[in-house]
Design a protein around this motif. Structure first.
Motif, PDB file in Angstrom:
ATOM      1  N   HIS A 172       0.837  -1.203   0.000  1.00  0.00           N
ATOM      2  CA  HIS A 172       0.000   0.000   0.000  1.00  0.00           C
ATOM      3  C   HIS A 172       0.870   1.251   0.000  1.00  0.00           C
ATOM      4  O   HIS A 172       0.621   2.193  -0.751  1.00  0.00           O
ATOM      5  CB  HIS A 172      -0.936   0.000   1.216  1.00  0.00           C
ATOM      6  N   ASP A 188     -11.377  -4.350   7.278  1.00  0.00           N
ATOM      7  CA  ASP A 188     -12.173  -3.148   6.990  1.00  0.00           C
ATOM      8  C   ASP A 188     -13.237  -2.916   8.058  1.00  0.00           C
ATOM      9  O   ASP A 188     -13.452  -1.787   8.496  1.00  0.00           O
ATOM     10  CB  ASP A 188     -12.835  -3.245   5.618  1.00  0.00           C
ATOM     11  N   ASP A 224      -2.138  -0.327  -4.426  1.00  0.00           N
ATOM     12  CA  ASP A 224      -3.551  -0.621  -4.247  1.00  0.00           C
ATOM     13  C   ASP A 224      -4.343   0.191  -5.271  1.00  0.00           C
ATOM     14  O   ASP A 224      -3.914   1.244  -5.708  1.00  0.00           O
ATOM     15  CB  ASP A 224      -4.024  -0.328  -2.825  1.00  0.00           C
ATOM     16  N   ALA A 225      -5.467  -0.343  -5.686  1.00  0.00           N
ATOM     17  CA  ALA A 225      -6.304   0.314  -6.675  1.00  0.00           C
ATOM     18  C   ALA A 225      -7.513   0.937  -5.982  1.00  0.00           C
ATOM     19  O   ALA A 225      -7.760   0.701  -4.803  1.00  0.00           O
ATOM     20  CB  ALA A 225      -6.750  -0.698  -7.725  1.00  0.00           C
ATOM     21  N   GLN A 226      -8.280   1.701  -6.715  1.00  0.00           N
ATOM     22  CA  GLN A 226      -9.463   2.373  -6.173  1.00  0.00           C
ATOM     23  C   GLN A 226     -10.426   1.371  -5.541  1.00  0.00           C
ATOM     24  O   GLN A 226     -11.004   1.627  -4.500  1.00  0.00           O
ATOM     25  CB  GLN A 226     -10.167   3.137  -7.295  1.00  0.00           C
ATOM     26  N   ASN A 227     -10.607   0.230  -6.173  1.00  0.00           N
ATOM     27  CA  ASN A 227     -11.607  -0.739  -5.701  1.00  0.00           C
ATOM     28  C   ASN A 227     -10.989  -2.013  -5.133  1.00  0.00           C
ATOM     29  O   ASN A 227     -11.636  -3.043  -5.096  1.00  0.00           O
ATOM     30  CB  ASN A 227     -12.562  -1.093  -6.846  1.00  0.00           C
ATOM     31  N   TRP A 272      -7.138  -4.389  -4.318  1.00  0.00           N
ATOM     32  CA  TRP A 272      -5.711  -4.601  -4.544  1.00  0.00           C
ATOM     33  C   TRP A 272      -5.443  -4.964  -5.991  1.00  0.00           C
ATOM     34  O   TRP A 272      -6.246  -5.609  -6.638  1.00  0.00           O
ATOM     35  CB  TRP A 272      -5.200  -5.728  -3.643  1.00  0.00           C
ATOM     36  N   LYS A 273      -4.273  -4.576  -6.462  1.00  0.00           N
ATOM     37  CA  LYS A 273      -3.829  -4.981  -7.793  1.00  0.00           C
ATOM     38  C   LYS A 273      -3.495  -6.470  -7.738  1.00  0.00           C
ATOM     39  O   LYS A 273      -3.132  -7.005  -6.683  1.00  0.00           O
ATOM     40  CB  LYS A 273      -2.609  -4.170  -8.211  1.00  0.00           C
TER      41      LYS A 273
END
Length: 75
Positions: free
Chosen positions: A14, A57, A19-22, A24-25
């Motif tokens: 991270h 989360d 990390d991507a918007q929605n 993890w890559k």
């Protein structure tokens, strides 16, 4: 122990912007799987990681709500 191994690699990736918007890559899951397997000698899958991330989360949401309450802080 294995969740510590998972968290350490997720935090590192991270901080590297992986990390991507929605979520993890894809390569993040591979790195996390490798790290947990090597550190803990445990079989783990992408599905296991995604499930644990949902739990992380939820915990984060709860802790954030508690810390935002008036009179509860580190001041």
């Amino acid at each position: 122990m294995r969740w510590t191994a998972l968290l350490s690699v997720l935090v590192e990736l991270h901080n590297n912007g992986d990390d991507a918007q929605n979520g993890w890559k894809p390569h993040v899951y591979n790195a996390a799987i490798k790290n947990v397997r090597e550190s803990c000698n445990v079989e783990i899958t992408k599905k296991n990681i995604a499930s644990r991330c949902k739990i992380f989360d939820k915990h984060y949401e709860i802790i954030s709500k508690i810390l935002s309450q008036s009179g509860f802080g580190w001041d």
